[in-house]
Scaffold this motif. Structure first.
Motif, PDB file in Angstrom:
ATOM      1  N   THR A  24      41.951  41.439  50.752  1.00  0.00           N
ATOM      2  CA  THR A  24      42.332  41.549  49.380  1.00  0.00           C
ATOM      3  C   THR A  24      41.195  41.842  48.505  1.00  0.00           C
ATOM      4  N   ILE A  25      40.249  40.871  48.663  1.00  0.00           N
ATOM      5  CA  ILE A  25      38.885  41.181  47.994  1.00  0.00           C
ATOM      6  C   ILE A  25      38.446  42.536  48.139  1.00  0.00           C
ATOM      7  N   LEU A  27      39.761  45.418  48.971  1.00  0.00           N
ATOM      8  CA  LEU A  27      40.536  46.453  48.530  1.00  0.00           C
ATOM      9  C   LEU A  27      40.817  46.447  47.216  1.00  0.00           C
ATOM     10  N   GLY A  28      40.688  45.062  46.385  1.00  0.00           N
ATOM     11  CA  GLY A  28      40.649  45.089  44.906  1.00  0.00           C
ATOM     12  C   GLY A  28      39.305  45.502  44.281  1.00  0.00           C
ATOM     13  N   VAL A  29      38.215  45.055  44.856  1.00  0.00           N
ATOM     14  CA  VAL A  29      36.797  45.578  44.424  1.00  0.00           C
ATOM     15  C   VAL A  29      36.749  46.956  44.727  1.00  0.00           C
ATOM     16  N   ILE A  31      39.139  49.557  44.739  1.00  0.00           N
ATOM     17  CA  ILE A  31      39.969  50.200  43.844  1.00  0.00           C
ATOM     18  C   ILE A  31      39.387  50.266  42.403  1.00  0.00           C
ATOM     19  N   TRP A  32      39.011  49.229  42.053  1.00  0.00           N
ATOM     20  CA  TRP A  32      38.143  48.984  40.655  1.00  0.00           C
ATOM     21  C   TRP A  32      37.105  49.865  40.593  1.00  0.00           C
ATOM     22  N   SER A  61      42.930  47.523  53.243  1.00  0.00           N
ATOM     23  CA  SER A  61      44.412  47.699  53.433  1.00  0.00           C
ATOM     24  C   SER A  61      44.875  47.144  54.847  1.00  0.00           C
TER      25      SER A  61
END
Length: 235
Positions: A24-25, A27-29, A31-32, A61
């Protein structure tokens, strides 16, 4: 009939929950960084590294999906989810081992391929197009940080552009092992291509160590998931 080991069940859940959080970390970073112009400016990231960011999005992912399958498979005692988790992790391990073997076998060819890629990039250093200017600005920052110039042949890689601004300009202002006098100014003489290749060689053991550590974790995950899968089947 034998029951399912609570210790193994919750160990599997915690292991995969942490796995899912890491995914999750990542993927989130990723995408950001990919969508935020502010993040790209703050981290000094340009379009030349978007391929690496896209790869991190894919990796994040996959880790999230595997973590979800492992968590739900363990807590719900779902043999289907555990088998999907096992297959996914096994495929990653196989690809990792295959990549390591190919990297060791074709190590010398990797250096040759890098030099060929650098040769293609030399044309961008001598160009004046907008796309080339972006690459040139990125390389100039790398040159200043690593005290190098050009990619393969030193200052001559820049062609006529070497006279622009402070490209490759050496701070020592004298001839040394680091600098040379070229077209009216002192510039760094070591090619950046050699710096990059030496860096990869020096850090190859670290990369192999990380890959080995990940392989051990993956094998433990495979063992836990298959053991839990069999226990649920005997329940």
């Amino acid at each position: 009939m034998a029951g399912v080991s609570s210790c193994m069940k919750y160990s599997m859940f915690i292991f995969n929950f942490l796995f899912w959080v890491c995914g999750t970390i990542i993927l989130g970073v990723s995408i950001w960084i990919r969508v935020s112009k502010d993040a790209q400016q703050e981290l000094e990231i340009d379009s030349s590294v978007f391929a690496g960011v896209d790869l991190l999005i894919a990796v994040g992912s996959i880790i999230m999906i595997l973590g979800f399958l492992g968590c739900c498979g363990a807590i719900k005692e779902s043999r289907c989810m555990l088998m999907l988790f096992f297959i996914g992790l096994l495929l990653i391990l196989i690809l990792q081992v295959t990549g390591g073997i190919l990297g060791a076998v074709y190590r010398s060819q990797i250096e040759t391929s890098l030099r060929e890629a650098f040769q293609e990039s030399v044309n961008s250093l001598q160009s004046s197009t907008e796309e080339s200017k972006v690459f040139q600005e990125t390389l100039q920052k790398f040159q200043t940080t690593n005290q190098c110039c050009g990619l393969l042949n030193g200052p001559s890689d820049w062609g006529k552009n070497i006279g622009n601004n402070k490209i490759c300009e050496c701070e020592l202002k004298s001839s040394s092992d680091l600098c040379t006098y070229y077209q009216g100014k002192y510039v760094y003489k070591n090619p950046c291509g050699d710096v990059i290749i030496n860096y990869l060689k020096d850090h190859l053991l670290i990369i192999m160590g990380i890959a080995f550590g990940l392989a051990v974790i993956e094998i433990l995950g495979l063992g836990f998931s298959m053991s839990l899968y069999c226990q649920i089947g005997r329940k």
